[in-house]
Design a protein around this motif. Sequence first.
Motif, PDB file in Angstrom:
ATOM      1  N   THR A  87      -2.758  -5.614  -1.623  1.00 52.84           N
ATOM      2  CA  THR A  87      -1.883  -4.806  -0.773  1.00 52.84           C
ATOM      3  C   THR A  87      -2.110  -5.077   0.702  1.00 52.84           C
ATOM      4  O   THR A  87      -1.232  -4.829   1.524  1.00 52.84           O
ATOM      5  CB  THR A  87      -2.129  -3.308  -1.017  1.00 52.84           C
ATOM      6  OG1 THR A  87      -3.454  -2.969  -0.582  1.00 52.84           O
ATOM      7  CG2 THR A  87      -1.975  -2.951  -2.485  1.00 52.84           C
ATOM      8  N   SER A 116      -0.995  -0.264  -8.821  1.00 55.60           N
ATOM      9  CA  SER A 116      -1.511  -1.305  -7.943  1.00 55.60           C
ATOM     10  C   SER A 116      -0.823  -2.643  -8.176  1.00 55.60           C
ATOM     11  O   SER A 116      -1.097  -3.611  -7.476  1.00 55.60           O
ATOM     12  CB  SER A 116      -3.025  -1.439  -8.130  1.00 55.60           C
ATOM     13  OG  SER A 116      -3.650  -0.237  -7.742  1.00 55.60           O
ATOM     14  N   ALA A 144       0.858  -1.180   0.000  1.00 54.08           N
ATOM     15  CA  ALA A 144       0.000   0.000   0.000  1.00 54.08           C
ATOM     16  C   ALA A 144       0.895   1.231   0.000  1.00 54.08           C
ATOM     17  O   ALA A 144       1.787   1.373   0.834  1.00 54.08           O
ATOM     18  CB  ALA A 144      -0.906  -0.004   1.225  1.00 54.08           C
ATOM     19  N   LEU A 145       0.668   2.136  -0.947  1.00 51.01           N
ATOM     20  CA  LEU A 145       1.528   3.301  -1.127  1.00 51.01           C
ATOM     21  C   LEU A 145       0.938   4.540  -0.463  1.00 51.01           C
ATOM     22  O   LEU A 145      -0.280   4.691  -0.360  1.00 51.01           O
ATOM     23  CB  LEU A 145       1.713   3.579  -2.621  1.00 51.01           C
ATOM     24  CG  LEU A 145       2.307   2.455  -3.471  1.00 51.01           C
ATOM     25  CD1 LEU A 145       2.249   2.839  -4.946  1.00 51.01           C
ATOM     26  CD2 LEU A 145       3.738   2.156  -3.044  1.00 51.01           C
ATOM     27  N   HIS A 160      -4.591   2.020  -1.338  1.00 47.83           N
ATOM     28  CA  HIS A 160      -3.531   3.003  -1.116  1.00 47.83           C
ATOM     29  C   HIS A 160      -4.017   4.144  -0.217  1.00 47.83           C
ATOM     30  O   HIS A 160      -5.211   4.408  -0.108  1.00 47.83           O
ATOM     31  CB  HIS A 160      -3.040   3.556  -2.455  1.00 47.83           C
ATOM     32  CG  HIS A 160      -2.471   2.504  -3.353  1.00 47.83           C
ATOM     33  ND1 HIS A 160      -1.351   1.777  -3.027  1.00 47.83           N
ATOM     34  CD2 HIS A 160      -2.889   2.028  -4.559  1.00 47.83           C
ATOM     35  CE1 HIS A 160      -1.088   0.913  -3.998  1.00 47.83           C
ATOM     36  NE2 HIS A 160      -2.014   1.041  -4.936  1.00 47.83           N
ATOM     37  N   GLY A 214      -7.719   1.394   1.896  1.00 53.25           N
ATOM     38  CA  GLY A 214      -7.565   2.650   1.184  1.00 53.25           C
ATOM     39  C   GLY A 214      -8.224   3.814   1.902  1.00 53.25           C
ATOM     40  O   GLY A 214      -9.318   3.680   2.455  1.00 53.25           O
TER      41      GLY A 214
END
Length: 476
Positions: A173, A398, A8-9, A32, A177
């Motif tokens: 991830t 992703s 997860a960014l 994210h 989010g």
Amino acid sequence: MSKTSKKALDIIIVGAGLGGLTAAAYLKTAGHRVTVRARVAISALWTNEGMAVRLTNFSELHGYNRSYGDRLQVLERSASSLGQSEPTADFGLSIVANAVHLLFALGVSEPNLNGVEFTQMWDLTPDNQLKASVPFNTRKMFGAPTLLIRRSRLEKELLRIVNSDEDSTDEKTGGRGTVDLMWNAKVESVDVDIGNVVLRDGTSRSADLIIGADGVNSVVRKAILGERAQPQLHGLLAYVAHVSAAHLASLPQTRFAVEDAGKRGLAFWMSNPSAPYRVVLYPYSPEAFNIICILPDERWASTFAAQKQASLSDVPAKILKEELEKQGFAEEIVQLATEHGSAICAWRLRTLRQMPCQEWHKGKAVLLGDAVHALTPHLGQGVNIAIEDAEALHYFMSRSDGSTKSLKLAMEQYAALRAPRVHRIQWRNLQAAGLLSEDEKAKHGPIDRQEFGKETYAYQGAEKELLKRNKIEMSF
């Protein structure tokens, strides 16, 4: 594809236009953590004059910051105090099948948009003679409608999605989010090498990725390219006003546009087939239409230079009348564009040159929408390809494991997928606007509108485009 687990960014999106909000919504679904930094508040405040006013400093206006939901309630109370339940006027957009597919997949509700389905086109001469009436049914041909809507309706839908409390934990991830919307957060500078943004108030924040969705005057693009990609002027100004369907029904010259509810769409009067000047009429709700006049901007050149801006408000109808008459438009068209009682505003049309793939990104920053491919409105694709960008960027990001190498490859593949398609649309847009040189016209040939429609409107997202083209090998 790498077997490394996905990450997860932390992502900062600079700009809260439709491209930026679509990117935020898509990236949230992938787990994210997204922060959207917007120079102005996005919501509209409604006035008795019927023009939607975009707030430049909401917190100062109301004395404190509020969440989106609270802010919307304040604005609704403001509208209610004026006897209005929603904006009586708003700028219209055409959301074509290629973007509608992606918005519906994201969860945008067609009924909530309260738009008009685009099903017909009328081509008329400057003296108001009908040249052609052409059906336009993308729902039948490409599986999704083309919708003419208020911009604020789509903004509200995207904000509903990014503010939703529904669980958005992504199975790849493992992240949940989130989207943090920060209004009045003007970005002053960007360091693309370390992924850092500095705001006007001096605060800064770093992220794994910075997305420049900040329009034709993009701060992020400047950080990537310096002064190498400046907006280009073409001597054109778009005058915009609003007119009611009831008013159009009362005029003999425009009754055709409203008399059949099953045939609504775009009517355009061109001063000359080879010139860029035209008058365009289209609905953006069942009750209201935009009228846009694309004309020379010489009259306002000194004003733009002195005020360092690209838009005008409250343009006198007398001036627009003179400009239309100069281009040979018939009296009934001049009357249509100027005698409606609505305020007239205008903005200068600017574009960007075709930017090669390697200029779409650098370090930890990447561009989308008008920040990388601003268009004139002649083919109605500007916002649509920005929405395509947002979905495609989400698709590649992703699949990244979050490493520097993986993020760089994701940006390269995003740009490699998007740039060729965008460049074709840019060329055709300039051609439709009458802005190509004779050599360029000879090189690209005439527009085959049927072929353009098939190529443009049938798009259904990055994954299907990759499968169709089979030109980019996915290997993170």
